[in-house]
Enzyme design. Sequence first.
Site, PDB file in Angstrom:
ATOM      1  N   LYS A 160      -2.541  -3.651  13.454  1.00 47.70           N
ATOM      2  CA  LYS A 160      -2.017  -2.698  14.447  1.00 47.70           C
ATOM      3  C   LYS A 160      -1.692  -3.413  15.764  1.00 47.70           C
ATOM      4  CE  LYS A 160      -2.699   2.160  14.640  1.00 47.70           C
ATOM      5  NZ  LYS A 160      -1.452   2.492  13.944  1.00 47.70           N
TER       6      LYS A 160
HETATM    7  C1  LIG Z   1       2.055   0.893   9.740  1.00 52.51           C
HETATM    8  C2  LIG Z   1       1.063   1.971   9.546  1.00 52.51           C
HETATM    9  N1  LIG Z   1       0.613   2.223   8.300  1.00 52.51           N
HETATM   10  C3  LIG Z   1      -0.302   3.189   8.061  1.00 52.51           C
HETATM   11  C4  LIG Z   1      -0.789   3.978   9.083  1.00 52.51           C
HETATM   12  C5  LIG Z   1      -1.810   5.035   8.773  1.00 52.51           C
HETATM   13  O1  LIG Z   1      -3.091   4.630   9.151  1.00 52.51           O
HETATM   14  P1  LIG Z   1      -4.199   5.685   9.596  1.00 52.51           P
HETATM   15  O2  LIG Z   1      -4.333   6.646   8.481  1.00 52.51           O
HETATM   16  O3  LIG Z   1      -5.426   4.895   9.828  1.00 52.51           O
HETATM   17  O4  LIG Z   1      -3.658   6.333  10.817  1.00 52.51           O
HETATM   18  C6  LIG Z   1      -0.335   3.768  10.384  1.00 52.51           C
HETATM   19  C7  LIG Z   1      -0.811   4.607  11.469  1.00 52.51           C
HETATM   20  O5  LIG Z   1      -1.628   4.329  12.237  1.00 52.51           O
HETATM   21  C8  LIG Z   1       0.600   2.731  10.625  1.00 52.51           C
HETATM   22  O6  LIG Z   1       1.043   2.478  11.867  1.00 52.51           O
END
Ligand SMILES: Cc1ncc(COP(=O)(O)O)c(C=O)c1O
Length: 328
Positions: A160
Amino acid sequence: MQSSVDPKMIVYFDGHYVPLAEARVGILTHALHYGTGVFEGIRAHWDEEQQELFVMRPVEHYERWKQNCGILRIDVPLSAEELNEISLELMRRNAFRTNVYVRPLAYKSAERIGVSCDEQDSFALIALPFGDYLPTDRGLHAGVSSWRRIDDNAIPARGKICGAYVNSALASDEAHRCGFDDAIFLNESGHVAEGAACNIFMVRKGKLITPSVTENVLEGITRDAVMELARRELGLEVVERPIDRSELYVCDELFFTGTAVGIAPVTQVDHRLVKDGVIGVITRELQKVYFDATRGHLQAYLNWLKPVYKSGMKDEQGHRVPAEMIAG
Ligand SMILES: Cc1ncc(COP(=O)(O)O)c(C=O)c1O
């Protein structure tokens, strides 16, 4: 799309609760030039019946954030529990009584030119009213992107990391300009990775299938919750394995998951209907059980939630009453 944000809204910035309008960074800030920040996304859902705002797995989100900060050697000098307390307080100070999105952001804050990192780090927590990121009540039309998911050995997708979201921005912008609701990334090996800001699941022959965490995806907390709900509540077999692009065209159901997105059904991919082009039965059941779990309606998943207002209650001596001590 979200409406504009109130500049008087309170945010947590450089160790203080301040109005959003006062939370400003300098134009030479390292992260602004080089993408050297790490962010997180946390949801709180308002339950009208209980007059409560429930935060979904916040301590896990803060733990993930701190781990990801470690990839960039950014130090957030508070524990996950302490960070959770600040974001609960932030929501109380703003008196939110609607669905909320919490955005923690840690970044390299030195104001200078030069890409190499030093030890100057800052962080902020922002909580804002936030509706659906993508429609969840109709089927989406997704397009496989011409952009590949960034590789773990370039910028880790699980991290992230702010700069990595240029990859998502390119894919999502391309998808919108091509008339799709959102993008699906393939990774460098040609397998399905995820959406621009969400994980992806398909149903094939009664099994729920999602790419494994080593396919250059974010290790989604919603992904994890959906796998648990599918196994425990729907009795489904859940498989983590590589997914071919063409499986998207022949699967029975398809949906995105994420903190901002929730569970968003995909009923068309690249101008091909998913099955008969309507939201599938398993997707609908998972949406329902996820909705109930995140609003505090299911006893078995209350441990996922932190109540914002109950957590702020004080006893006669002015001490915080732990939420688990409060009846109801
Ligand atoms: C690239 C990406 N994939 C998947 C997710 C989903 O992750 P989460 O369920 O922890 O929000 C996110 C969102 O945060 C994201 O930015």
